[in-house]
Scaffold this motif. Structure first.
Motif, PDB file in Angstrom:
ATOM      1  N   GLY A  19       0.965  -1.122   0.083  1.00 51.42           N
ATOM      2  CA  GLY A  19       0.027   0.072   0.142  1.00 51.42           C
ATOM      3  C   GLY A  19       0.879   1.311   0.157  1.00 51.42           C
ATOM      4  O   GLY A  19       1.612   1.467   0.821  1.00 51.42           O
ATOM      5  N   GLY A  24       1.096   3.789   4.213  1.00 51.61           N
ATOM      6  CA  GLY A  24       2.096   3.211   3.598  1.00 51.61           C
ATOM      7  C   GLY A  24       3.266   4.116   3.577  1.00 51.61           C
ATOM      8  O   GLY A  24       4.501   3.773   3.559  1.00 51.61           O
ATOM      9  N   VAL A  41       4.862  -2.187  -2.691  1.00 51.87           N
ATOM     10  CA  VAL A  41       3.998  -2.592  -3.640  1.00 51.87           C
ATOM     11  C   VAL A  41       2.661  -1.898  -3.387  1.00 51.87           C
ATOM     12  O   VAL A  41       1.926  -1.735  -2.365  1.00 51.87           O
ATOM     13  N   GLY A  42       1.950  -1.449  -4.353  1.00 46.26           N
ATOM     14  CA  GLY A  42       0.903  -0.676  -4.466  1.00 46.26           C
ATOM     15  C   GLY A  42       0.391  -0.677  -6.013  1.00 46.26           C
ATOM     16  O   GLY A  42       1.124  -1.031  -6.895  1.00 46.26           O
ATOM     17  N   LEU A  43      -0.955  -0.194  -6.096  1.00 45.33           N
ATOM     18  CA  LEU A  43      -1.524   0.340  -7.285  1.00 45.33           C
ATOM     19  C   LEU A  43      -1.229   1.366  -7.797  1.00 45.33           C
ATOM     20  O   LEU A  43      -0.999   1.826  -9.047  1.00 45.33           O
ATOM     21  N   SER A  44      -0.918   2.303  -6.792  1.00 41.70           N
ATOM     22  CA  SER A  44      -0.526   3.579  -6.972  1.00 41.70           C
ATOM     23  C   SER A  44       0.492   4.126  -5.678  1.00 41.70           C
ATOM     24  O   SER A  44       0.337   3.587  -4.592  1.00 41.70           O
ATOM     25  N   ASP A  65      -0.698  -5.829  -8.109  1.00 38.95           N
ATOM     26  CA  ASP A  65      -1.889  -5.980  -7.263  1.00 38.95           C
ATOM     27  C   ASP A  65      -1.730  -7.038  -6.108  1.00 38.95           C
ATOM     28  O   ASP A  65      -1.409  -8.104  -6.410  1.00 38.95           O
ATOM     29  N   GLY A  67      -3.610  -8.422  -4.404  1.00 34.89           N
ATOM     30  CA  GLY A  67      -4.690  -9.389  -4.284  1.00 34.89           C
ATOM     31  C   GLY A  67      -4.307 -10.679  -4.903  1.00 34.89           C
ATOM     32  O   GLY A  67      -4.878 -11.723  -4.919  1.00 34.89           O
ATOM     33  N   ALA A  85      -0.939  -2.019   4.676  1.00 34.87           N
ATOM     34  CA  ALA A  85      -1.666  -0.785   4.711  1.00 34.87           C
ATOM     35  C   ALA A  85      -2.354  -0.369   3.333  1.00 34.87           C
ATOM     36  O   ALA A  85      -2.280   1.000   2.668  1.00 34.87           O
ATOM     37  N   THR A  86      -2.873  -1.139   2.777  1.00 34.21           N
ATOM     38  CA  THR A  86      -4.121  -0.923   1.743  1.00 34.21           C
ATOM     39  C   THR A  86      -5.264  -0.364   2.143  1.00 34.21           C
ATOM     40  O   THR A  86      -5.780  -0.780   3.457  1.00 34.21           O
ATOM     41  N   ASP A  87      -6.130   0.088   1.259  1.00 34.42           N
ATOM     42  CA  ASP A  87      -7.348   0.405   1.828  1.00 34.42           C
ATOM     43  C   ASP A  87      -8.580  -0.394   1.419  1.00 34.42           C
ATOM     44  O   ASP A  87      -9.626  -0.275   1.453  1.00 34.42           O
ATOM     45  N   ASN A  88      -8.018  -1.695   1.244  1.00 33.66           N
ATOM     46  CA  ASN A  88      -8.896  -2.771   0.548  1.00 33.66           C
ATOM     47  C   ASN A  88      -8.878  -3.818   1.804  1.00 33.66           C
ATOM     48  O   ASN A  88      -7.816  -4.582   1.678  1.00 33.66           O
ATOM     49  N   ALA A 109      -1.173  -1.904   9.844  1.00 33.32           N
ATOM     50  CA  ALA A 109      -1.510  -0.755  10.214  1.00 33.32           C
ATOM     51  C   ALA A 109      -3.026  -0.389   9.914  1.00 33.32           C
ATOM     52  O   ALA A 109      -3.714   0.490  10.453  1.00 33.32           O
ATOM     53  N   THR A 110      -3.820  -1.698   9.537  1.00 36.42           N
ATOM     54  CA  THR A 110      -5.090  -1.437   9.359  1.00 36.42           C
ATOM     55  C   THR A 110      -5.836  -2.144  10.265  1.00 36.42           C
ATOM     56  O   THR A 110      -7.364  -2.165  10.259  1.00 36.42           O
TER      57      THR A 110
END
Ligand SMILES: C[C@@]1(CC(=O)O)c2cc3[nH]c(cc4nc(cc5[nH]c(cc(n2)[C@H]1CCC(=O)O)[C@@](C)(CC(=O)O)[C@@H]5CCC(=O)O)C(CC(=O)O)=C4CCC(=O)O)c(CCC(=O)O)c3CC(=O)O
Ligand SMILES: NC(=O)C1=CN([C@@H]2O[C@H](COP(=O)(O)OP(=O)(O)OC[C@H]3O[C@@H](n4cnc5c(N)ncnc54)[C@H](O)[C@@H]3O)[C@@H](O)[C@H]2O)C=CC1
Length: 248
Positions: A19, A24, A41-44, A65, A67, A85-88, A109-110
């Motif tokens: 994330g 992140g 690593v992240g999508l953005s 990704d 996932g 630390a992603t928002d998903n 972190a989530t």
């Protein structure tokens, strides 16, 4: 569950952050500034991460990704610590599971319940020579932050503590040099701390006089153990000790 408080040396360790958003970014920079090699690593990725990664070979960004467990797996295997630390939420849970199954340490972190490593609220005094960490382990960061700020106010105004610190970080390497056996050495720290002249100097905030008093105690105790020295010589040794740390 009871977590054990520890300070970790991160130099050369590998941290994978999953994330690249606000959280992140904070974690990546936190571990990076402590010396870890960090891969995000992240999508953005946040602007800040992109900017920092450009000039730093120890901070790498990989678009992926999380996932996709097969794609993520080699990155988890590479790491010592995995930060979630992603928002998903379903991706976060899958990453947590994969990291745990590969026996990596996880900082989630989530989810405060399932995180293994907790990032506390911290403060540094004396250029990082004395450090404090406070946490509610995720129960309420707001209270932890207030506690940290109250501790800071209390310690920053304490001139005696600053003097004690300044005198005692010099004592340790000198005692280690003069008295070879730890068993002989350790009681001497307490003799100094309990010495009334040392205590008065500390209360007055005089490092100079605290060092003079410490030197007298050390010389007396050293002679008792058969080490030939005197208070003036010990005082000079105390004065010439190099500062033990440089701030982060
Ligand atoms: C368990 C832990 C994670 C861990 O150990 O990795 C955790 C967990 C969670 N925090 C959440 C929210 C926020 N956390 C912050 C800020 C910080 N949080 C930090 C640590 C920790 N946070 C650990 C426990 C610390 C403790 O309790 O003592 C700091 C110190 C370090 C850092 O994150 O860099 C940093 C201080 C920066 C500074 O001020 O110095 C803010 C404010 C902001 O973002 O600006 C918010 C939003 C507003 C708010 O909620 O207050 C949520 C989502 C809650 C929800 O969904 O409702 C979760 C997840 C959950 O609760 O499950
Ligand atoms: N511990 C803490 O202090 C705090 C924790 N949180 C938690 O952290 C989460 C993230 O918060 P922010 O960073 O603010 O969110 P954000 O929206 O700024 O960033 C989310 C990041 O996740 C990445 N991402 C999403 N799906 C992905 C996937 N499938 N694979 C790879 N990367 C993916 C995005 O590319 C983005 O970089 C929140 O949802 C919340 O649960 C939130 C605030 C504070």
């Amino acid at each position: 569950m009871v977590r054990v408080p520890l300070w970790l040396e991160m130099d050369g360790r590998r941290v994978l952050v999953v994330g690249g958003g606000g959280v992140g970014t904070r974690r990546a920079l936190w571990f990076r500034q402590a010396g870890a090699v960090v891969r995000v690593v992240g999508l953005s990725f946040s602007e800040e991460l992109q900017r920092r990664a450009r000039g730093d070979s120890g901070l790498e960004l990989v678009e992926l990704d999380a996932g996709d467990a097969e794609a993520l797996r080699p990155h988890v295997e590479w790491a010592d610590i995995v930060v979630v630390a992603t928002d998903n939420p379903s991706v976060n849970e899958a990453v947590w599971r994969l990291a745990r199954s590969l026996r990596r340490w996880v900082n989630d972190a989530t989810d405060a319940e399932r995180t293994e490593i907790v990032v506390p609220y911290t403060l540094d005094l004396y250029g990082g020579g004395l450090r404090v960490a406070v946490t509610t382990e995720g129960r309420t960061g707001v209270a932890a932050r207030h506690a940290r700020d109250r501790i800071r106010e209390c310690l920053e105004g304490d001139k005696g503590l600053g003097t004690l610190y300044e005198a005692m970080w010099r004592v340790k390497p000198v005692l280690k040099r003069l008295i070879p056996r730890a068993k002989d050495r350790v009681p001497i720290y307490y003799r100094i701390d309990e010495d009334s002249e040392f205590q008065r100097a500390v209360e007055r905030g005089s490092v100079e006089e605290a060092l003079r008093a410490a030197a007298r105690v050390i010389a007396r105790e050293a002679r008792r153990l058969g080490v030939e020295t005197d208070a003036d010589r010990v005082y000079e040794m105390l004065r010439s000790v190099e500062k033990p740390i440089s701030p982060l």
